[in-house]
Design a protein around this motif. Structure first.
Motif, PDB file in Angstrom:
ATOM      1  N   ALA A 139     -13.318 -22.102 -16.135  1.00 49.37           N
ATOM      2  CA  ALA A 139     -14.197 -21.439 -15.166  1.00 49.37           C
ATOM      3  C   ALA A 139     -13.385 -21.316 -13.883  1.00 49.37           C
ATOM      4  N   GLY A 140     -12.799 -20.152 -13.687  1.00 51.28           N
ATOM      5  CA  GLY A 140     -11.933 -19.949 -12.528  1.00 51.28           C
ATOM      6  C   GLY A 140     -11.430 -18.519 -12.483  1.00 51.28           C
ATOM      7  N   ARG A 141     -10.268 -18.344 -11.873  1.00 55.74           N
ATOM      8  CA  ARG A 141      -9.705 -17.007 -11.707  1.00 55.74           C
ATOM      9  C   ARG A 141      -8.457 -16.831 -12.559  1.00 55.74           C
ATOM     10  N   VAL A 142      -8.353 -15.632 -13.141  1.00 56.09           N
ATOM     11  CA  VAL A 142      -7.164 -15.229 -13.879  1.00 56.09           C
ATOM     12  C   VAL A 142      -6.755 -13.887 -13.304  1.00 56.09           C
ATOM     13  N   ALA A 143      -5.554 -13.817 -12.760  1.00 51.77           N
ATOM     14  CA  ALA A 143      -5.056 -12.589 -12.134  1.00 51.77           C
ATOM     15  C   ALA A 143      -6.061 -12.042 -11.119  1.00 51.77           C
ATOM     16  N   GLY A 144      -6.703 -12.928 -10.368  1.00 52.01           N
ATOM     17  CA  GLY A 144      -7.643 -12.534  -9.331  1.00 52.01           C
ATOM     18  C   GLY A 144      -9.056 -12.269  -9.800  1.00 52.01           C
ATOM     19  N   LYS A 145      -9.284 -12.298 -11.122  1.00 50.72           N
ATOM     20  CA  LYS A 145     -10.619 -12.017 -11.671  1.00 50.72           C
ATOM     21  C   LYS A 145     -11.330 -13.323 -12.015  1.00 50.72           C
ATOM     22  N   PRO A 146     -12.630 -13.436 -11.668  1.00 51.16           N
ATOM     23  CA  PRO A 146     -13.380 -14.623 -12.059  1.00 51.16           C
ATOM     24  C   PRO A 146     -13.737 -14.570 -13.547  1.00 51.16           C
ATOM     25  N   VAL A 147     -13.411 -15.654 -14.247  1.00 42.33           N
ATOM     26  CA  VAL A 147     -13.528 -15.703 -15.702  1.00 42.33           C
ATOM     27  C   VAL A 147     -14.202 -17.003 -16.132  1.00 42.33           C
ATOM     28  N   VAL A 148     -14.999 -16.916 -17.199  1.00 41.13           N
ATOM     29  CA  VAL A 148     -15.561 -18.104 -17.850  1.00 41.13           C
ATOM     30  C   VAL A 148     -15.215 -18.006 -19.330  1.00 41.13           C
ATOM     31  N   SER A 149     -14.691 -19.120 -19.892  1.00 41.95           N
ATOM     32  CA  SER A 149     -14.387 -19.167 -21.323  1.00 41.95           C
ATOM     33  C   SER A 149     -15.143 -20.321 -21.967  1.00 41.95           C
ATOM     34  N   VAL A 150     -15.724 -20.029 -23.128  1.00 48.28           N
ATOM     35  CA  VAL A 150     -16.488 -21.028 -23.880  1.00 48.28           C
ATOM     36  C   VAL A 150     -15.858 -21.165 -25.261  1.00 48.28           C
ATOM     37  N   GLU A 151     -15.524 -22.404 -25.625  1.00 50.80           N
ATOM     38  CA  GLU A 151     -14.975 -22.670 -26.954  1.00 50.80           C
ATOM     39  C   GLU A 151     -16.114 -23.037 -27.900  1.00 50.80           C
ATOM     40  N   LEU A 152     -16.174 -22.335 -29.027  1.00 47.09           N
ATOM     41  CA  LEU A 152     -17.199 -22.585 -30.029  1.00 47.09           C
ATOM     42  C   LEU A 152     -16.771 -23.752 -30.920  1.00 47.09           C
ATOM     43  N   ALA A 153     -17.677 -24.277 -31.699  1.00 45.18           N
ATOM     44  CA  ALA A 153     -17.398 -25.438 -32.551  1.00 45.18           C
ATOM     45  C   ALA A 153     -16.239 -25.195 -33.520  1.00 45.18           C
ATOM     46  N   ASP A 154     -16.051 -23.947 -33.950  1.00 42.12           N
ATOM     47  CA  ASP A 154     -14.986 -23.634 -34.912  1.00 42.12           C
ATOM     48  C   ASP A 154     -13.655 -23.296 -34.247  1.00 42.12           C
ATOM     49  N   GLY A 155     -13.575 -23.461 -32.919  1.00 41.07           N
ATOM     50  CA  GLY A 155     -12.321 -23.229 -32.213  1.00 41.07           C
ATOM     51  C   GLY A 155     -12.157 -21.845 -31.618  1.00 41.07           C
TER      52      GLY A 155
END
Length: 153
Positions: A71-87
């Protein structure tokens, strides 16, 4: 619950099967602005996710249950990543996070809001990507059923 899903659940229960978790749309509405169009080779240009129409300030929901891994910035863009149970990982942008790394989320839990700038479609959409162990996949595959799309004759 409407009659068809309820009937399906009863039939599966009687058969001893469990229905697979069905994902939820991350934003209200189901208008696809730009579909998943991966390149033939990893190094080529392509659209490795799907863009959904979304107004700035729209709430963004987790498509499936998992754990917030970014939950942060990547190349200036705000991003959220969620990992599912299967990876697999689902990434949402541009999203100002209301969640923190390590937080567990259920399908439908709010992750944050779409911000009006920082996205590749001018702040009028939500980009969602799905990364697997071997590459990218269509994030709409997390949904149990896609909406019917009518095309002109």
């Amino acid at each position: 619950m409407t009659a068809a899903p309820l009937l399906l659940a009863v039939v599966l229960a009687l058969a001893g099967a469990r229905p697979a978790e069905v994902g939820v749309w991350p934003v209200d509405g189901t208008h696809v602005v730009e579909p998943f169009a991966p390149p033939e080779h990893d190094w080529q240009a392509g659209h490795r996710g799907v863009d959904l129409a979304a107004d700035p300030g729209a709430g963004v929901r987790a498509m499936a249950a998992g754990r917030v891994v970014f939950a942060g910035r990547v190349a200036g863009k705000p991003v959220v990543s969620v990992e599912l149970a299967d990876g697999r990982r689902v990434t949402y942008e541009p999203v100002l996070a209301s969640v923190v790394v390590g937080q567990r989320v259920a399908a439908g839990d709010v992750l944050g809001v779409v911000v009006g700038s920082g996205g590749h479609c001018g702040g009028e959409c939500l980009h969602v990507g799905l990364r697997t162990g071997t590459g990218y996949a269509d994030p709409l595959s997390l949904l149990g059923r896609r909406p019917a799309i009518l095309k002109p004759l």
